[in-house]
Scaffold this motif. Structure first.
Motif, PDB file in Angstrom:
ATOM      1  N   ASP A  23     -19.936  29.297 -39.085  1.00  0.00           N
ATOM      2  CA  ASP A  23     -19.105  30.410 -38.782  1.00  0.00           C
ATOM      3  C   ASP A  23     -19.500  31.322 -37.483  1.00  0.00           C
ATOM      4  O   ASP A  23     -18.429  32.052 -36.708  1.00  0.00           O
ATOM      5  N   ARG A  24     -20.720  30.910 -37.065  1.00  0.00           N
ATOM      6  CA  ARG A  24     -20.803  32.036 -35.782  1.00  0.00           C
ATOM      7  C   ARG A  24     -20.992  31.195 -34.562  1.00  0.00           C
ATOM      8  O   ARG A  24     -20.958  31.849 -33.539  1.00  0.00           O
ATOM      9  N   LEU A  25     -21.358  29.826 -34.479  1.00  0.00           N
ATOM     10  CA  LEU A  25     -21.531  29.008 -33.365  1.00  0.00           C
ATOM     11  C   LEU A  25     -20.475  28.250 -32.945  1.00  0.00           C
ATOM     12  O   LEU A  25     -19.700  27.782 -33.930  1.00  0.00           O
ATOM     13  N   PRO A  26     -20.208  28.009 -31.709  1.00  0.00           N
ATOM     14  CA  PRO A  26     -19.213  27.095 -31.373  1.00  0.00           C
ATOM     15  C   PRO A  26     -19.326  25.487 -31.488  1.00  0.00           C
ATOM     16  O   PRO A  26     -20.452  25.279 -31.627  1.00  0.00           O
ATOM     17  N   ASP A  27     -18.248  24.878 -31.451  1.00  0.00           N
ATOM     18  CA  ASP A  27     -18.135  23.441 -31.576  1.00  0.00           C
ATOM     19  C   ASP A  27     -19.118  22.606 -30.595  1.00  0.00           C
ATOM     20  O   ASP A  27     -19.820  21.627 -31.206  1.00  0.00           O
ATOM     21  N   ASN A  28     -19.440  22.995 -29.498  1.00  0.00           N
ATOM     22  CA  ASN A  28     -20.288  22.290 -28.573  1.00  0.00           C
ATOM     23  C   ASN A  28     -21.716  22.509 -28.950  1.00  0.00           C
ATOM     24  O   ASN A  28     -22.616  22.282 -28.235  1.00  0.00           O
ATOM     25  N   THR A  29     -22.192  23.386 -29.862  1.00  0.00           N
ATOM     26  CA  THR A  29     -23.585  23.540 -30.278  1.00  0.00           C
ATOM     27  C   THR A  29     -24.223  22.141 -30.804  1.00  0.00           C
ATOM     28  O   THR A  29     -23.626  21.564 -31.531  1.00  0.00           O
ATOM     29  N   TRP A  30     -25.357  21.710 -30.013  1.00  0.00           N
ATOM     30  CA  TRP A  30     -25.980  20.639 -30.284  1.00  0.00           C
ATOM     31  C   TRP A  30     -26.953  20.831 -31.230  1.00  0.00           C
ATOM     32  O   TRP A  30     -27.851  21.821 -31.192  1.00  0.00           O
ATOM     33  N   PHE A  31     -27.060  20.059 -32.318  1.00  0.00           N
ATOM     34  CA  PHE A  31     -28.191  20.384 -33.308  1.00  0.00           C
ATOM     35  C   PHE A  31     -29.034  19.113 -33.399  1.00  0.00           C
ATOM     36  O   PHE A  31     -28.806  17.971 -33.254  1.00  0.00           O
ATOM     37  N   TYR A  32     -30.388  19.381 -33.617  1.00  0.00           N
ATOM     38  CA  TYR A  32     -31.592  18.435 -33.750  1.00  0.00           C
ATOM     39  C   TYR A  32     -32.256  18.420 -35.135  1.00  0.00           C
ATOM     40  O   TYR A  32     -32.939  19.497 -35.142  1.00  0.00           O
ATOM     41  N   PRO A  33     -31.808  17.477 -35.915  1.00  0.00           N
ATOM     42  CA  PRO A  33     -32.498  17.668 -37.302  1.00  0.00           C
ATOM     43  C   PRO A  33     -33.819  17.128 -37.245  1.00  0.00           C
ATOM     44  O   PRO A  33     -34.459  16.515 -36.355  1.00  0.00           O
ATOM     45  N   GLY A  34     -34.540  17.213 -38.564  1.00  0.00           N
ATOM     46  CA  GLY A  34     -35.745  16.783 -38.704  1.00  0.00           C
ATOM     47  C   GLY A  34     -35.968  15.289 -38.786  1.00  0.00           C
ATOM     48  O   GLY A  34     -37.074  14.924 -38.838  1.00  0.00           O
ATOM     49  N   HIS A  35     -34.810  14.588 -39.141  1.00  0.00           N
ATOM     50  CA  HIS A  35     -34.829  13.179 -39.003  1.00  0.00           C
ATOM     51  C   HIS A  35     -33.884  12.608 -38.444  1.00  0.00           C
ATOM     52  O   HIS A  35     -32.687  13.296 -38.641  1.00  0.00           O
ATOM     53  N   GLY A  36     -33.808  11.715 -37.822  1.00  0.00           N
ATOM     54  CA  GLY A  36     -32.785  10.866 -37.244  1.00  0.00           C
ATOM     55  C   GLY A  36     -32.082  11.494 -36.144  1.00  0.00           C
ATOM     56  O   GLY A  36     -32.534  12.108 -35.266  1.00  0.00           O
ATOM     57  N   LYS A  37     -30.566  11.110 -36.317  1.00  0.00           N
ATOM     58  CA  LYS A  37     -29.885  11.291 -34.842  1.00  0.00           C
ATOM     59  C   LYS A  37     -29.544  12.664 -34.768  1.00  0.00           C
ATOM     60  O   LYS A  37     -29.298  13.441 -35.912  1.00  0.00           O
ATOM     61  N   ASP A  38     -29.109  13.184 -33.583  1.00  0.00           N
ATOM     62  CA  ASP A  38     -28.481  14.550 -33.258  1.00  0.00           C
ATOM     63  C   ASP A  38     -26.793  14.475 -33.393  1.00  0.00           C
ATOM     64  O   ASP A  38     -26.354  13.244 -33.733  1.00  0.00           O
ATOM     65  N   SER A  39     -26.268  15.662 -33.460  1.00  0.00           N
ATOM     66  CA  SER A  39     -24.941  15.840 -33.662  1.00  0.00           C
ATOM     67  C   SER A  39     -24.440  17.029 -32.816  1.00  0.00           C
ATOM     68  O   SER A  39     -25.431  17.846 -32.431  1.00  0.00           O
ATOM     69  N   THR A  40     -23.313  17.590 -33.039  1.00  0.00           N
ATOM     70  CA  THR A  40     -22.915  18.807 -32.753  1.00  0.00           C
ATOM     71  C   THR A  40     -22.060  19.370 -33.783  1.00  0.00           C
ATOM     72  O   THR A  40     -21.599  18.625 -35.006  1.00  0.00           O
ATOM     73  N   ASP A  83     -28.583  28.789 -24.387  1.00  0.00           N
ATOM     74  CA  ASP A  83     -28.621  28.278 -22.733  1.00  0.00           C
ATOM     75  C   ASP A  83     -27.714  29.419 -22.186  1.00  0.00           C
ATOM     76  O   ASP A  83     -26.686  29.634 -22.666  1.00  0.00           O
ATOM     77  N   ARG A  84     -28.250  29.951 -21.035  1.00  0.00           N
ATOM     78  CA  ARG A  84     -27.653  30.800 -20.291  1.00  0.00           C
ATOM     79  C   ARG A  84     -26.085  30.318 -19.696  1.00  0.00           C
ATOM     80  O   ARG A  84     -25.334  31.149 -19.392  1.00  0.00           O
ATOM     81  N   VAL A  85     -26.121  28.794 -19.582  1.00  0.00           N
ATOM     82  CA  VAL A  85     -24.940  28.114 -19.055  1.00  0.00           C
ATOM     83  C   VAL A  85     -24.060  28.323 -20.085  1.00  0.00           C
ATOM     84  O   VAL A  85     -22.768  27.571 -19.859  1.00  0.00           O
ATOM     85  N   GLY A  86     -24.206  28.549 -21.484  1.00  0.00           N
ATOM     86  CA  GLY A  86     -23.219  28.572 -22.493  1.00  0.00           C
ATOM     87  C   GLY A  86     -23.309  27.873 -23.568  1.00  0.00           C
ATOM     88  O   GLY A  86     -22.837  28.002 -24.656  1.00  0.00           O
ATOM     89  N   THR A  87     -24.174  26.918 -23.368  1.00  0.00           N
ATOM     90  CA  THR A  87     -24.295  25.858 -24.801  1.00  0.00           C
ATOM     91  C   THR A  87     -25.529  26.320 -25.642  1.00  0.00           C
ATOM     92  O   THR A  87     -26.631  26.723 -25.115  1.00  0.00           O
ATOM     93  N   SER A  88     -25.276  25.944 -26.691  1.00  0.00           N
ATOM     94  CA  SER A  88     -26.284  26.556 -27.838  1.00  0.00           C
ATOM     95  C   SER A  88     -26.935  25.114 -28.520  1.00  0.00           C
ATOM     96  O   SER A  88     -26.267  24.158 -28.457  1.00  0.00           O
ATOM     97  N   HIS A  89     -28.035  25.346 -28.536  1.00  0.00           N
ATOM     98  CA  HIS A  89     -28.967  24.130 -29.318  1.00  0.00           C
ATOM     99  C   HIS A  89     -29.783  24.903 -30.578  1.00  0.00           C
ATOM    100  O   HIS A  89     -30.282  25.782 -30.492  1.00  0.00           O
ATOM    101  N   LEU A  90     -29.605  24.004 -31.581  1.00  0.00           N
ATOM    102  CA  LEU A  90     -30.193  24.384 -32.710  1.00  0.00           C
ATOM    103  C   LEU A  90     -31.119  23.335 -33.369  1.00  0.00           C
ATOM    104  O   LEU A  90     -30.828  21.965 -33.568  1.00  0.00           O
TER     105      LEU A  90
END
Length: 217
Positions: free
Chosen positions: A184-201, A143-150
């Motif tokens: 190793d590449r992405l920052p801690d605030n990267t939010w990730f969306y898995p194939g099952h269940g809850k999200d995390s960072t 995202d251009r505001v700086g947060t990554s989404h995975l």
């Protein structure tokens, strides 16, 4: 309503409005798979990540805006049971990694690590994560505001990496790829969306990486 990412089979979707992208998360049965509809807020172009199941429900979610692309994160059946019907009804372009493409029910266009997938004015980057399957991928939106989404498919979950069936070689490959290509590449605030269940960072999961590696799954 604040986005939490908590969804249940048959329940309402969770909707997250980013600066340029809307993410709609829905759980479909019977294996509580997550499917993600991404919509560019400028152009209205939509992309679906994993046409997992319940094609009528996914088509209702897509609505009259149409669907440009369906990306399948990997070849396991519970992630593509609705793929053929969704593509037939929408004319969407189906994509998957070349190494998993032969395991899908329809012919798809192959993608590789580093490829870019447009979502209107937004872009997803393909990240190849070997181990759960040979051609598993994650999709990165910065995202251009700086947060990554995975979008991580079944390669990364809260609490560990995906199932490698107690194969040390497959586990080693997956934990290496997840660590090197994501953590190793992405920052801690990267939010990730898995194939099952809850999200995390990534930040929430990062301290556990040595423990995951030590336990071997």
């Amino acid at each position: 309503m604040t986005y939490t990412g908590d969804v249940t089979p048959g329940g309402p979707p969770a909707i997250r409005e980013l600066d340029r992208l809307t993410i709609t998360k829905v759980s479909v049965g019977p294996m509580d798979n997550n499917a993600y509809l991404l919509r560019c807020r400028t152009t209205g172009v939509q992309v679906l990540v994993d046409a997992a199941n319940e094609a009528p429900r996914l088509l209702d979610l897509i609505g009259d805006a149409g669907l440009a692309t369906v990306v399948t994160t990997h070849q396991h059946m519970d992630h593509w049971l609705a793929l053929e019907e969704v593509v037939a009804k929408t004319g969407a372009r189906p994509l998957a990694h070349a190494e998993d493409a032969p395991g899908l029910p329809i012919t798809v266009e192959p993608v590789a690590d580093g490829d870019r997938i447009p979502v209107g004015d937004c872009t997803l980057e393909v990240i190849h994560l070997r181990g759960h399957t040979p051609g598993s991928i994650a999709l990165l939106y910065q995202d251009r505001v700086g947060t990554s989404h995975l979008f991580t498919g079944d390669s990364l979950f809260p609490g560990g990496v995906g199932n490698t069936k107690q194969d040390p070689q497959r586990f080693g490959q997956l934990i290496d790829d997840v660590e090197q290509r994501l953590f190793d590449r992405l920052p801690d605030n990267t939010w990730f969306y898995p194939g099952h269940g809850k999200d995390s960072t990534l930040g929430r999961e990062r301290p556990a990486l040595p423990r995951w590696r030590a336990r071997g799954w």
